[in-house]
Design an enzyme around this catalytic site. Structure first.
Site, mmCIF file in Angstrom:
data_model
loop_
_atom_site.group_PDB
_atom_site.id
_atom_site.type_symbol
_atom_site.label_atom_id
_atom_site.label_comp_id
_atom_site.label_asym_id
_atom_site.label_seq_id
_atom_site.Cartn_x
_atom_site.Cartn_y
_atom_site.Cartn_z
ATOM 1 C CG ASN A 217 76.660 145.091 22.105
ATOM 2 O OD1 ASN A 217 76.376 143.914 21.732
ATOM 3 N ND2 ASN A 217 77.078 145.315 22.634
ATOM 4 N N GLY A 280 75.298 136.377 33.092
ATOM 5 C CA GLY A 280 75.818 137.382 32.709
ATOM 6 C C GLY A 280 75.441 137.793 31.242
ATOM 7 C CB CYS A 281 74.063 135.800 29.449
ATOM 8 S SG CYS A 281 75.721 134.734 27.767
ATOM 9 C CB ALA A 282 73.140 141.121 28.232
ATOM 10 C CG ASP A 286 81.121 148.279 28.774
ATOM 11 O OD1 ASP A 286 81.059 148.288 28.995
ATOM 12 O OD2 ASP A 286 82.301 148.450 27.612
ATOM 13 N N PRO A 313 75.619 152.017 33.906
ATOM 14 C CG PRO A 313 73.308 151.049 34.985
ATOM 15 C CD PRO A 313 74.220 151.847 34.138
ATOM 16 C CB ILE A 315 73.952 144.732 34.903
ATOM 17 C CG1 ILE A 315 73.317 145.672 34.851
ATOM 18 C CG2 ILE A 315 72.984 144.091 35.725
ATOM 19 C CD1 ILE A 315 72.691 145.632 33.249
HETATM 20 O O1 C5P Z 1 81.547 143.543 28.604
HETATM 21 P P1 C5P Z 1 82.246 143.091 29.637
HETATM 22 O O2 C5P Z 1 83.954 142.539 28.896
HETATM 23 O O3 C5P Z 1 82.524 144.051 30.726
HETATM 24 O O4 C5P Z 1 81.697 141.997 29.950
HETATM 25 C C1 C5P Z 1 81.896 141.109 30.943
HETATM 26 C C2 C5P Z 1 80.924 140.965 31.460
HETATM 27 O O5 C5P Z 1 79.556 141.673 32.568
HETATM 28 C C3 C5P Z 1 79.491 140.737 30.921
HETATM 29 O O6 C5P Z 1 78.693 139.006 31.984
HETATM 30 C C4 C5P Z 1 79.030 141.179 30.660
HETATM 31 O O7 C5P Z 1 77.214 140.590 30.704
HETATM 32 C C5 C5P Z 1 78.848 142.076 32.050
HETATM 33 N N1 C5P Z 1 78.596 143.439 32.204
HETATM 34 C C6 C5P Z 1 77.197 143.870 32.937
HETATM 35 N N2 C5P Z 1 77.103 145.586 32.887
HETATM 36 C C7 C5P Z 1 77.827 145.887 31.996
HETATM 37 C C8 C5P Z 1 79.109 145.508 31.205
HETATM 38 C C9 C5P Z 1 79.085 144.068 31.279
HETATM 39 O O8 C5P Z 1 76.216 143.126 33.537
HETATM 40 N N3 C5P Z 1 77.805 147.684 31.809
#
Ligand code: C5P
Length: 417
Positions: A217, A280-282, A286, A313, A315
Site C-alpha cells: 500500500n 500500531g501505526c503501520a 490484511d 495475523p 498484530i
Molecule cells: O487495517 P485496519 O484499519 O484494521 O488497521 C487498524 C489498526 O490495526 C492499525 O493500528 C494497524 O496498525 C493495525 N493492524 C495490525 N495488523 C493487521 C492489520 C491492522 O496491527 N493485520
C-alpha cells in the site's frame, strides 16, 4: 535559551582547523547553563591545547596519548562507559572525515569512538563535520554520513565558505552559535517519558507474489516515524518496527526493519511483553498470497493467474487481547469517508480491544500517507472523541503523546494497586 540549563554535553574534538572555535563553543554553552566535558583525539591537540579546553570547561580534558587514555584523575572508573552515561548529548565538533569513517564502521580505537559506540543506542549523538570540500563530497564520506544518519545520529552542517586549503566550498564547520541553537532545540521538550518503553510500528508491509512482485500500500511511514521521534525527544526508550520506507531513523530510536506482516508480527512478539505502550501505526497488509507463486517471474503471457490470498495475523488485535503484561495500546484507522470516520474507528477499537484509536481521513487534501501534515480524531469511546487540528506530523505526535500520557499513567496506577 533556557533549554540548556543543567544539560550535560560531552564534546568530542577531532583534528580539524575548526577546533580553534571550540573554546568559544564551550563558553556559550556554559553561559547558557550547560555543563561541558571534553574528549580529544590525538590529532586535535595539534589545533587546540587541552589546557585551554580544561580552563574553559572547568573539567580535566580526556585524551589519548600513544594509545593510553590520559587524564588527571586517580579513580578507577571505566571512562568510555561513564562518560557516555554522564552525557545528555555527545557532540562531535569538529568531526573530521577520518572520525566519520571510524564511527561508521564501529571502530573503538580511541577513547572518543569507544564512548560513542557504547552510548549510541541510548544517547543523542550530534556531529558537526569539518573538512576539505572534496573530502566532504567524496562518495566515501557521503556514504559514511548516510550510515551514521541511518543509525539515528544528527548531522549538523557543514556550511559553505572559504576553505583553509584555498577556494570556496561546502565543508566548514557551522558556527558555534548555530551549534548551540540546534542543541537548544534538541532539549525543548520535557523528559516526561523517561523510563517508559514504547514500541511503534510504521510503514507498509510487502507481501511477496513472486520474485519481482508484491502486494502493498502507499504508506510512507512518516506518521509512525514522527511518533517514534517525539517519544525519543521526551526521553522514552523507543523501538520502531518499520516496513520498507525511505526515511532516516530518528535520533535515539532503536529501529528494526521488516518486510512482511509475518515478519513484523514476529519482531513485535519478541519484545512486546517488555513494552509499556504500543502504537500500531503501520498499514499492515490484511492479506498475503497463500503461496509464493514462483521463484522466477510469473510469465507475462499467461492468460489466467490465480492469486489466492490468506489472512495475515492482526498484530494489534493480538496485543489488545493479551492477558498479562498488556501494554497501553493505541491503533490508527485510515478512513476515506468523513461520515464513517468515528463509527468505523470505534468498531475497530472495540474489536481489537484498544485503549485508543486515532482516526484520520486520508481522502482530505494534504492528509494521509505521503504528506508532511495530518489531523487526527482521537476516539476514546463511543461518544467521546477529541480533535487534533492539522499540523506537521511531529507536532501532531507531541500533542497525541500529551493526551495519552495522563491516561496511561492513570491506568498503570490502577493496575498496580
Ligand atoms: O487495517 P485496519 O484499519 O484494521 O488497521 C487498524 C489498526 O490495526 C492499525 O493500528 C494497524 O496498525 C493495525 N493492524 C495490525 N495488523 C493487521 C492489520 C491492522 O496491527 N493485520
Amino acid at each position: 535559551m533556557n533549554n540548556l540549563q543543567n544539560k550535560k554535553i560531552l564534546i568530542g574534538v577531532s583534528g580539524s582547523i575548526a577546533a580553534y572555535k571550540i573554546p568559544e563553543l564551550i563558553r556559550i554553552f556554559r553561559k547558557e547553563g550547560a555543563e561541558v566535558k571534553v574528549v580529544m583525539t590525538d590529532l586535535a591537540r595539534l589545533f587546540v591545547t587541552p589546557l585551554v579546553l580544561q580552563a574553559i570547561s572547568g573539567y580535566p580534558v580526556l585524551e589519548n596519548r600513544n594509545g593510553m587514555i590520559v587524564d588527571n584523575q586517580e579513580d578507577c572508573s571505566i571512562r568510555h562507559i561513564d562518560l557516555g552515561r554522564w552525557a545528555d548529548l555527545i557532540l562531535l565538533a569538529p568531526a573530521t572525515a577520518d572520525l566519520l569513517a571510524r564511527m561508521s564502521i564501529g571502530m573503538t580505537n580511541d577513547l572518543l569512538t569507544a564512548i560513542c559506540l557504547a552510548a549510541e543506542s541510548e544517547k543523542k549523538i550530534a556531529i558537526a563535520p569539518s573538512m576539505n570540500k572534496q573530502m566532504y563530497q567524496s562518495k566515501t564520506t557521503q556514504k559514511n554520513i548516510s550510515i551514521l544518519k541511518s543509525r539515528g545520529m544528527l548531522i549538523w552542517g557543514p556550511c559553505e565558505g572559504e576553505q583553509i586549503c584555498g577556494g570556496f566550498g561546502l565543508g566548514r564547520m557551522i558556527e558555534p552559535i548555530q551549534i548551540v541553537n540546534l542543541t537548544s532545540r534538541l532539549f525543548q521538550y520535557d523528559q516526561d517519558m523517561k523510563g517508559i518503553r514504547i514500541m511503534v510500528t510504521a510503514g507498509p508491509t510487502q507481501e511477496k507474489i513472486d520474485v519481482m512482485k508484491f502486494l502493498s500500500n502507499y504508506s510512507s511511514g512518516k506518521m509512525g516515524f514522527a511518533i517514534a521521534q517525539a517519544s525519543a525527544e521526551r526521553g522514552a526508550e523507543v523501538t520502531l518496527i518499520s516496513g520498507p520506507v525511505h526515511l532516516d531513523t530518528p535520533p535515539c530510536v532503536h529501529r528494526i526493519n521488516v518486510i512482511s506482516a509475518l515478519e513484523m508480527n514476529e519482531e513485535v512478539q519478541k519484545i512486546i511483553k517488555k513494552q509499556d505502550i504500543f502504537v500500531g501505526c503501520a498499514a499492515v497488509s490484511d492479506y498475503r498470497p497463500k503461496q509464493f507463486l514462483s521463484e522466477e517471474k510469473i510469465d507475462s503471457d499467461l492468460k489466467n493467474v490465480q492469486l489466492t490470498l490468506t489472512k495475515n495475523p492482526d498484530i494489534i488485535k493480538n496485543i489488545g487481547r493479551m492477558n498479562s503484561d498488556r501494554p497501553y495500546t493505541i491503533g490508527f484507522s485510515a478512513e476515506t469517508r468523513m461520515e464513517n470516520l468515528i463509527s468505523n474507528s470505534y468498531i475497530k477499537k472495540t474489536n481489537k480491544n484498544l485503549d485508543l484509536i486515532c482516526a484520520n481521513n486520508i481522502a482530505l487534501k494534504n492528509h494521509g500517507f505521503h504528506t508532511e501534515g495530518n489531523s487526527l480524531h482521537l476516539v476514546w469511546s463511543k461518544d467521546k472523541f477529541e480533535f487534533i487540528p492539522y499540523d506537521h506530523k511531529i507536532k501532531i505526535s507531541h500533542q497525541l503523546l500529551s493526551k495519552i500520557l495522563p491516561r496511561y499513567e492513570e491506568k498503570s496506577k490502577h493496575q498496580n494497586t
